[in-house]
Design a protein around this motif. Structure first.
Motif, mmCIF file in Angstrom:
data_model
loop_
_atom_site.group_PDB
_atom_site.id
_atom_site.type_symbol
_atom_site.label_atom_id
_atom_site.label_comp_id
_atom_site.label_asym_id
_atom_site.label_seq_id
_atom_site.Cartn_x
_atom_site.Cartn_y
_atom_site.Cartn_z
ATOM 1 N N HIS A 106 0.930 -1.003 0.190
ATOM 2 C CA HIS A 106 -0.250 -0.079 -0.049
ATOM 3 C C HIS A 106 0.924 0.825 -0.128
ATOM 4 N N THR A 129 -5.887 3.734 3.888
ATOM 5 C CA THR A 129 -5.121 3.129 4.724
ATOM 6 C C THR A 129 -6.096 2.061 5.507
ATOM 7 N N LEU A 133 -6.098 -2.359 4.759
ATOM 8 C CA LEU A 133 -6.687 -2.825 6.011
ATOM 9 C C LEU A 133 -7.600 -3.449 6.633
ATOM 10 N N LEU A 146 2.875 -1.475 4.487
ATOM 11 C CA LEU A 146 2.518 -0.307 4.119
ATOM 12 C C LEU A 146 3.458 0.737 3.950
ATOM 13 N N SER A 148 4.960 3.903 5.367
ATOM 14 C CA SER A 148 4.800 4.735 6.250
ATOM 15 C C SER A 148 5.685 6.270 5.898
ATOM 16 N N GLY A 186 -2.107 5.395 10.426
ATOM 17 C CA GLY A 186 -1.365 4.571 9.564
ATOM 18 C C GLY A 186 -1.216 3.414 10.154
ATOM 19 N N ALA A 190 -2.261 0.308 11.604
ATOM 20 C CA ALA A 190 -1.886 -1.254 11.877
ATOM 21 C C ALA A 190 -1.530 -1.794 13.025
ATOM 22 N N LEU A 202 2.308 -7.145 9.097
ATOM 23 C CA LEU A 202 2.074 -5.567 8.906
ATOM 24 C C LEU A 202 3.177 -5.117 8.528
ATOM 25 N N SER A 204 5.631 -1.614 8.222
ATOM 26 C CA SER A 204 5.074 -0.184 8.103
ATOM 27 C C SER A 204 6.394 0.415 7.555
#
Length: 315
Positions: A106, A129, A133, A146, A148, A186, A190, A202, A204
């Motif tokens: 993402h 986001t 998820l 993800l 970040s 976000g 997560a 997950l 980031s």
């Protein structure tokens, strides 16, 4: 070719989809038409993934039907990520194209402050986001990476300097804009989705300022004055190395939510990092550095836990 995760071969074909031989692991890259997205698509497709680009914007070379000219992606699916129904449907099946997704990267976001009203940027980034998820949870997609941001730790570092250098993942999170606040939300989301779905991973990735090779010539303009790039501790990451970090995160066997700073090994300046820090942050404690021009955005955790090693730099 890198090892790619096991796929669910039982997912079958979409309505009207023709068999295409051996099923590759399938990853959706949201925001695949952007700077980091294009590099990620190219890299993942070269490593054995079937990549699908979820974006509202077409890459410059894309064909009208979104099936070619996509830099390695199998196809482009035009989608508004703020619409949960569209996200769920596109992750589940698209007629004549695919059925079932193995992983999600993402990246899609309004990427920097000042591009729109702050509320629009925050609401767009957070809703997309959340939708990714929540749709992944409903569909039992457990491999998520993800995007970040380095901005979580107080960037731009003005007027408040960092508490200590180099900055690490343990540095206090201190968002200073609607954009960085959306990235903080976000990561909090997560955290909770990892708790709700204990078998999920997950990751980031707190990317530093993403650069293309073509942009390195512009670094010369900053060399006469440390203040021109102090706002993120003179950090950057080559888009190709950002893509490498994403691939390593997809391969990771971890579960739960983990955050990593992704920056190059050096700064964007020729002056030593100690000189830069003394000139701009004279009262900030500086821990020993591994080299004269070492990054002040510590990437050692990503190296240690993911096997990350930047391969491209400007110097």
């Amino acid at each position: 070719m890198s090892t790619v995760p096991h796929i669910n071969a039982a997912r079958g074909l979409a309505l009207g989809e023709a068999p295409r031989g051996e099923r590759k692991p399938r990853v959706v890259v949201t925001g695949g038409s952007g700077k980091l997205g294009r590099a990620t698509i190219s890299h993942l497709s070269s490593q054995g993934w079937e990549v699908i680009n979820f974006d509202m914007r077409r890459p410059p070379t894309a064909s009208e039907d979104g099936k070619s000219g996509l830099g390695g992606a199998y196809r482009l699916v035009e989608i508004d990520l703020s619409n949960m129904g569209s996200v769920l449907e596109a992750l589940l099946e698209v007629d004549m194209a695919y059925k079932g997704i193995d992983a999600i990267v993402h990246l899609a976001a309004m990427p920097s402050p000042g591009q729109s009203s702050s509320s629009l940027q925050f609401n767009t980034n957070v809703s997309s986001t959340y939708n990714i998820l929540e749709a992944a949870r409903k569909l039992n997609i457990t491999n998520l990476v993800l995007a970040s941001s380095e901005t979580l730790i107080g960037i731009p570092l003005n007027p408040t300097p960092p508490a200590r250098l180099p900055i690490t993942e343990e540095s206090p999170r201190r968002p200073e804009s609607a954009y960085s606040l959306s990235k903080l939300v976000g990561e909090v989301l997560a955290d909770e989705y990892a708790r709700w779905q204990p078998d999920a991973k997950l990751i980031s990735l707190r990317f530093s300022n993403v650069m293309l090779e073509s942009e390195y010539a512009g670094f010369e303009e900053w060399q006469d004055d440390p203040m021109k790039r102090f706002w993120n501790c003179w950090g950057y990451i080559d888009a190709r190395d950002g893509a490498q970090a994403i691939e390593l995160a997809l391969q990771s066997k971890k579960t739960g939510h983990h955050a990593y700073l992704v920056a190059n090994n050096n700064t964007c300046m020729r002056k030593s990092s100690a000189e830069l820090a003394k000139a701009v942050f004279p009262n900030v404690p500086l821990d020993p550095l591994p080299s004269a021009n070492a990054t002040l955005l510590d990437n050692s955790k990503a190296k240690r836990e993911l096997g990350f090693e930047p391969k491209h730099d400007w110097s």
